[in-house]
Motif scaffolding. Structure first.
Motif, PDB file in Angstrom:
ATOM      1  N   LEU A   1       6.288 -13.252  -9.189  1.00 14.82           N
ATOM      2  CA  LEU A   1       7.194 -13.956  -8.292  1.00 14.82           C
ATOM      3  C   LEU A   1       8.550 -13.274  -8.364  1.00 14.82           C
ATOM      4  CD1 LEU A   1       6.366 -17.720  -9.048  1.00 14.82           C
ATOM      5  CD2 LEU A   1       5.509 -16.303  -7.174  1.00 14.82           C
ATOM      6  N   GLU A   2       9.194 -13.080  -7.209  1.00 19.16           N
ATOM      7  CA  GLU A   2      10.530 -12.513  -7.162  1.00 19.16           C
ATOM      8  C   GLU A   2      11.525 -13.576  -6.731  1.00 19.16           C
ATOM      9  OE1 GLU A   2      10.159  -7.803  -6.707  1.00 19.16           O
ATOM     10  OE2 GLU A   2      10.052  -8.854  -4.793  1.00 19.16           O
ATOM     11  N   ALA A   3      12.782 -13.172  -6.565  1.00 14.76           N
ATOM     12  CA  ALA A   3      13.855 -14.106  -6.233  1.00 14.76           C
ATOM     13  C   ALA A   3      13.465 -14.976  -5.039  1.00 14.76           C
ATOM     14  CB  ALA A   3      15.140 -13.342  -5.938  1.00 14.76           C
ATOM     15  N   GLY A   4      13.774 -16.230  -5.151  1.00 13.14           N
ATOM     16  CA  GLY A   4      13.415 -17.167  -4.095  1.00 13.14           C
ATOM     17  C   GLY A   4      11.977 -17.638  -4.174  1.00 13.14           C
ATOM     18  N   GLY A   5      11.266 -17.236  -5.236  1.00 15.88           N
ATOM     19  CA  GLY A   5       9.876 -17.643  -5.389  1.00 15.88           C
ATOM     20  C   GLY A   5       8.911 -16.884  -4.498  1.00 15.88           C
ATOM     21  N   VAL A   6       9.329 -15.709  -3.968  1.00 14.73           N
ATOM     22  CA  VAL A   6       8.454 -14.914  -3.092  1.00 14.73           C
ATOM     23  C   VAL A   6       7.314 -14.329  -3.924  1.00 14.73           C
ATOM     24  CG1 VAL A   6       8.326 -12.951  -1.526  1.00 14.73           C
ATOM     25  CG2 VAL A   6      10.383 -14.386  -1.573  1.00 14.73           C
ATOM     26  N   ASP A   7       6.095 -14.559  -3.479  1.00 13.45           N
ATOM     27  CA  ASP A   7       4.906 -14.142  -4.227  1.00 13.45           C
ATOM     28  C   ASP A   7       4.536 -12.697  -3.865  1.00 13.45           C
ATOM     29  OD1 ASP A   7       2.609 -13.974  -5.670  1.00 13.45           O
ATOM     30  OD2 ASP A   7       1.535 -15.582  -4.628  1.00 13.45           O
ATOM     31  N   ARG A   8       4.477 -11.827  -4.890  1.00 13.20           N
ATOM     32  CA  ARG A   8       4.082 -10.438  -4.685  1.00 13.20           C
ATOM     33  C   ARG A   8       2.687 -10.156  -5.235  1.00 13.20           C
ATOM     34  NH1 ARG A   8       7.505  -9.780  -0.735  1.00 13.20           N
ATOM     35  NH2 ARG A   8       9.702  -9.499  -1.385  1.00 13.20           N
ATOM     36  N   SER A   9       1.922 -11.159  -5.538  1.00 13.32           N
ATOM     37  CA  SER A   9       0.558 -10.961  -6.023  1.00 13.32           C
ATOM     38  C   SER A   9      -0.249 -10.188  -4.983  1.00 13.32           C
ATOM     39  CB  SER A   9      -0.114 -12.305  -6.286  1.00 13.32           C
ATOM     40  OG  SER A   9       0.610 -13.051  -7.238  1.00 13.32           O
ATOM     41  N   GLY A  10      -1.017  -9.211  -5.456  1.00 17.54           N
ATOM     42  CA  GLY A  10      -1.815  -8.383  -4.562  1.00 17.54           C
ATOM     43  C   GLY A  10      -1.085  -7.166  -4.032  1.00 17.54           C
ATOM     44  N   LYS A  11       0.230  -7.051  -4.309  1.00 16.21           N
ATOM     45  CA  LYS A  11       0.994  -5.887  -3.877  1.00 16.21           C
ATOM     46  C   LYS A  11       0.868  -4.759  -4.906  1.00 16.21           C
ATOM     47  CE  LYS A  11       2.641  -7.946  -0.206  1.00 16.21           C
ATOM     48  NZ  LYS A  11       2.235  -7.540   1.169  1.00 16.21           N
ATOM     49  N   ARG A  12       1.108  -3.533  -4.442  1.00 22.36           N
ATOM     50  CA  ARG A  12       1.044  -2.376  -5.327  1.00 22.36           C
ATOM     51  C   ARG A  12       2.402  -2.147  -5.990  1.00 22.36           C
ATOM     52  NH1 ARG A  12      -0.040   3.577  -2.981  1.00 22.36           N
ATOM     53  NH2 ARG A  12      -1.356   2.371  -1.553  1.00 22.36           N
TER      54      ARG A  12
END
Length: 704
Positions: free
Chosen positions: A593-604
């Motif tokens: 999770l990045e700032a603001g709770g943005v989900d990056r799961s599945g990203k490279r």
């Protein structure tokens, strides 16, 4: 968890069953070549053997002295003859032709940062000289830089924490020096090329009296560069004195000095993620910019073979690194106005010294090759800067007026750290049967860090601990073929250990684990050698955001990579040689999770290509050797959202060498023959660090 399962639905290029079948078929074919009595083959002196050095003992993958073929891990070596043949005069150039390795170096990390097996940067890929690492401060590695004076450069892929400690989950690169000899010899290299390029290398060894020998290597280079403000230079001196009063006792004293002034280039601004080819030769730094690195090293070694089974070794050292940056580092392109906005008028100094000792006992019996060791190092680091890096300006995108560096913020010493790093380790290679080798290793690291804030902030003390182990099994299917499997663990810091700040002092080391299996084989009749490996690495406790309160950074994220690596060195026909490698992998964040709770799961992860390939072809016509090389690096991303793409690229190089006699070789080198415009890495998401354009160089190599 099935570590080696590869799902076709995830676009991985082939099912694991097919890979295993191919490996088995090739192993059977190679064994047949090695074991079957064939008709005699005429071999002449003109035929050049091709080798991956599988029967070479190494200290990079293990300190037990096992050969590359015996080691249940992936290790690759690039020797000095190969680096000169290809014209790879920097370690970055030499190692980025190794299997699966790409460069992510920039002015901000010392330009010695790499990506392999799905992990990037100085906190995951370690750098060593003769098995000894200089601690990484503020994410910077800049030594060793030039390949001159090294016998070979090796890369151990996968977690190397058992041998090297923290920060090596992706790989470790080790430069092995040329050793003194009592047989006198000397060598020289002189080069001149386009863009005002010049280089000179000198090396020599010989006897001093009855018990002493020496080795001296000196190197210097300079260039005007292809970009504006592109001038760069560097020099170094490596010296070794060896005393051997008896066959079982040896002393060595090493003293080195290096000074580098790399190109003052921080990348070219992109246009909404697109490379702007017309800006290729522009540089948006100021005219009085500075990048300078100075390194001093002093080491003493002693080795005593106490009896048939026990060898004692001790190495004491002092390393010093002084670094200085004074640049404008951030650029934003306004395409409509044809201007570039500049910010971050930054000045930083690193003053670092490291004093340490490694004491080790080597034990060798009929069935065992083992080591037990203790390492300790004291590191002092001072960081000076002009934070918050004020200053801004706007220049033309084409032919900018560089101006001078000026900032409203004073450069002050901001903090000191004192770190004590200790480790206990043990390894054993147990030949429990004629064809079976079991290798086991364990290591415990402790880092005590004390930080003193010199301007403002809170002083603190922190202790980090990490455990690592490796268990591997090698089966010698035939004298030419070995199969292996291993499981290993390691740990990486979330930031450089010796420069951690208060905000990350509560974090522990991340944890990595790997499973790997593979084959190493020599083919019959001098055809060559090849290797293959399948692996998966999982890394846990990476920094993420608290799902309940996204404003807080916590540990709990995870990522993984899995892939296949192939390498080969072949001589299929008289006067022909081929060297190549190919890597394909899949790397993803499993939880982030990045700032603001943005989900990056599945990203490279950023900077990670999922395909890397290298190929060299050589053909000899009498005294002339013609070589053609190609390198491919797949698409990468400059951000965790995978929204800014660094395009894939291919670069073609060539060399033409004329051996006048046994002592003299003239070599014409051509790099990036198609003049490809490409990005090697990014500096933030707004700037791409562009690779060098077409260049040529004429080199004379002499031996005495």
């Amino acid at each position: 968890m099935q570590y080696l399962h590869i799902s076709a639905s995830r676009r991985f290029p082939s099912p694991s069953q097919l890979s295993i079948a191919v490996l088995a078929a090739l192993a059977t074919m190679g064994s047949a070549c090695a074991d079957t009595q064939l008709a005699p083959v005429e071999v002449t002196a003109e035929r050049e053997a091709s080798s991956l050095g599988l029967d070479q003992a190494n200290t990079t993958g293990s300190r037990t002295g096992v050969t590359v073929r015996e080691l249940p891990a992936s290790i690759e070596s690039v020797d000095s003859a190969t680096t000169q043949e290809r014209g790879d005069y920097t370690i970055m150039d030499a190692i980025t032709r190794a299997t699966g390795v790409s460069g992510v170096g920039s002015g901000g990390n010392g330009a010695m940062s790499f990506s392999t097996r799905g992990f990037s940067g100085t906190n995951s890929v370690g750098l060593a000289e003769d098995g000894m690492r200089l601690s990484t401060g503020a994410g910077t590695q800049n030594y060793p830089n030039d390949s001159w004076g090294y016998e070979r450069i090796e890369v151990l892929r996968g977690p190397a924490s058992v041998v090297y400690g923290s920060g090596t989950v992706g790989a470790t690169i080790n430069a092995v020096r040329k050793a003194p000899s009592r047989t006198a010899s000397a060598e020289a290299l002189f080069g001149i090329g386009t863009d005002g390029t010049g280089r000179i290398g000198l090396g020599g060894t010989g006897a001093l009296g009855e018990i002493a020998s020496f080795r001296v290597d000196a190197y210097g280079h300079t260039t005007d560069g292809q970009r504006d403000l592109g001038n760069a230079s560097g020099s170094k001196l490596l010296t070794t004195l060896r005393l051997q009063p008896s066959s079982d006792l040896r002393f060595e004293l090493l003293a080195d000095y290096s000074k580098q002034n790399p190109e003052r280039y921080w990348g070219t601004p992109n246009d909404k993620g697109r490379i702007v080819s017309s800006l290729r030769n522009e540089n948006y730094n100021v005219s009085d910019a500075i990048i300078g690195y100075e390194d001093k090293r002093l080491r003493g070694r002693v080795e005593w073979q106490a009896n048939d089974w026990l060898t004692l070794r001790d190495e004491v050292y002092y390393f010093e690194a002084n670094r200085h940056w004074k640049n404008v580092e951030q650029y934003s392109l306004n395409a409509a106005a044809g201007t570039v906005n500049r910010s971050d008028y930054l000045e930083i100094r690193h003053n670092m010294d490291q004093t340490g000792n490694r004491l080790e006992a080597g034990i060798r019996t009929e069935r065992h090759r083992g080591v037990i060791g203790w390492e300790v190092a004291r590191v002092n680091f001072r960081h000076s800067n002009n934070s918050p890096y004020g200053g801004a300006s706007t220049v033309s995108a084409g032919n900018p007026a560089h101006g001078a560096w000026s900032s409203p913020d004073p450069t002050l010493a901001k903090f000191d750290t004192r770190s004590t790093l200790q480790a206990l380790y043990a390894e054993d290679a147990w030949q429990f049967a004629n064809q079976w080798l079991l290798m086991a290793g364990i290591r415990h690291d402790v880092a005590d860090v004390s930080r003193d804030e010199l301007v403002n902030g809170t002083d603190f003390d922190k202790t980090l601990r990490g455990n690592a182990w490796r268990l591997g099994l090698t089966y010698q299917l035939s004298p030419a073929t070995s199969l292996y499997a291993q499981a290993s663990t390691g740990h990486d810091p979330v930031t450089s250990i010796i420069t951690m700040n208060l905000s990350n002092s509560n974090f522990t080391l991340t944890k990595g684990k790997q499973v790997e299996t593979g084959i190493k084989q020599s083919l019959g009749n001098g055809l060559g050698e090849w290797t293959a490996a399948l692996f998966r690495i999982d890394k846990d406790d990476i920094i993420t955001r608290d799902p309940v309160n996204p404003a807080l950074s916590v540990q709990g994220g995870s990522q993984h990579s899995q892939g296949i690596e192939l390498s080969a060195a072949l001589t299929p026909w008289k006067n022909w040689r081929f060297e190549g490698n190919f890597t394909v992998l899949r790397a993803r964040y499993d939880e982030l999770l990045e700032a603001g709770g943005v989900d990056r799961s599945g990203k490279r992860p950023t900077g990670v290509p999922e395909q890397v390939a290298n190929l060299w072809a050589h053909h000899r016509l009498g005294p002339v050797l013609a070589s053609l090389g190609g390198r491919y690096v797949g698409k990468r991303y400059a951000d965790n959202a995978n929204s800014v793409v660094l395009p894939a690229y291919s670069v073609v190089d060539a060399a033409l060498a004329w051996t006048y006699d046994q002592r003299t070789t003239l070599r014409l080198l051509g790099r990036n023959l198609t003049d490809k415009v490409y990005a090697t890495t990014s500096y933030g998401s707004q700037q791409f660090v562009l690779g060098q354009g077409r260049s040529f160089e004429l080199v004379a190599e002499l031996k005495f």
